[in-house]
Design a protein around this motif. Structure first.
Motif, short mmCIF file in Angstrom:
data_model
loop_
_atom_site.label_atom_id
_atom_site.label_comp_id
_atom_site.label_asym_id
_atom_site.label_seq_id
_atom_site.Cartn_x
_atom_site.Cartn_y
_atom_site.Cartn_z
N TYR A 242 0.84 -1.20 0.00
CA TYR A 242 0.00 0.00 0.00
C TYR A 242 0.88 1.26 0.00
O TYR A 242 1.87 1.33 0.71
CB TYR A 242 -0.90 0.05 1.23
N ASN A 243 0.46 2.26 -0.80
CA ASN A 243 1.19 3.53 -0.83
C ASN A 243 0.92 4.35 0.42
O ASN A 243 1.82 4.95 0.98
CB ASN A 243 0.82 4.35 -2.07
N ARG A 244 -0.34 4.44 0.82
CA ARG A 244 -0.73 5.20 2.01
C ARG A 244 -1.60 4.31 2.90
O ARG A 244 -2.82 4.46 2.93
CB ARG A 244 -1.47 6.47 1.60
N ASP B 72 -6.92 6.66 8.87
CA ASP B 72 -7.12 6.37 7.45
C ASP B 72 -5.98 7.01 6.67
O ASP B 72 -5.76 8.22 6.77
CB ASP B 72 -8.47 6.94 7.00
N GLY B 73 -5.25 6.21 5.93
CA GLY B 73 -4.08 6.69 5.20
C GLY B 73 -4.39 7.68 4.10
O GLY B 73 -3.53 8.46 3.70
N LYS B 74 -5.61 7.66 3.59
CA LYS B 74 -5.98 8.57 2.49
C LYS B 74 -6.58 9.87 2.99
O LYS B 74 -6.22 10.95 2.55
CB LYS B 74 -6.94 7.87 1.54
N THR B 75 -7.51 9.78 3.94
CA THR B 75 -8.19 10.99 4.41
C THR B 75 -7.55 11.58 5.67
O THR B 75 -7.86 12.70 6.04
CB THR B 75 -9.66 10.69 4.74
N ASN C 32 -3.46 2.48 6.04
CA ASN C 32 -4.06 2.89 7.31
C ASN C 32 -3.10 2.51 8.42
O ASN C 32 -2.31 1.57 8.28
CB ASN C 32 -5.40 2.20 7.53
#
Length: 138
Positions: free
Chosen positions: A61-63, A86-89, A65
């Motif tokens: 995973y790039n970003r 959350d890695g994205k938000t 959790n």
């Protein structure tokens, strides 16, 4: 100019450490108070689950959790302090959460992630993937 080099280096090192995925979000001050919710215990937890853990960074995973938990015993009850980012938000949850303990596994009520013992190590299964290795922290 030389006077600015040391402060600038300290700022850079501090920023690098803050962005590091390995820093613990759960500190001793979080778990030192009285839990606000306790786990349902179907079977006493494997002693390997007690303490604090953080998920190692999955390379796929790039970003990813971020997950951390501390399973603590207070008297004859158990409680789970939980942290998820959350890695994205970058939305986070950090608080006591209900959990279900069934011997070699504990499932967090917050998001359904299951943490279990296999070959003496603690692992995580999320509702969408895994297993991911958990590392002991604190």
């Amino acid at each position: 100019m030389r006077r600015l080099i040391l402060p600038a280096c300290l700022v850079c090192v501090s920023l690098a450490l803050l962005s590091c995925n390995g820093l613990n979000a759960i500190g001793s001050q979080n778990i030192s108070g009285k839990p606000t919710v306790y786990a349902v215990v179907n079977k006493a937890p494997d002693p390997a689950l007690l303490g604090c853990f953080l998920r190692s960074r999955p390379s796929e995973y790039n970003r990813p959790n971020k997950y951390e938990f501390c399973l603590v015993k207070e008297g004859d009850q158990y409680a789970m302090f939980y942290y998820v980012m959350d890695g994205k938000t970058l939305a986070t949850f950090k608080d006591w959460t209900g959990a279900v303990i069934s011997g070699d596994s504990v499932t967090a009520n917050y998001d359904g992630s299951r943490y279990f013992v296999k070959d003496g190590e603690v692992w995580q299964m999320t509702t969408s993937g895994g297993p991911f290795r958990m590392l002991r922290s604190n």
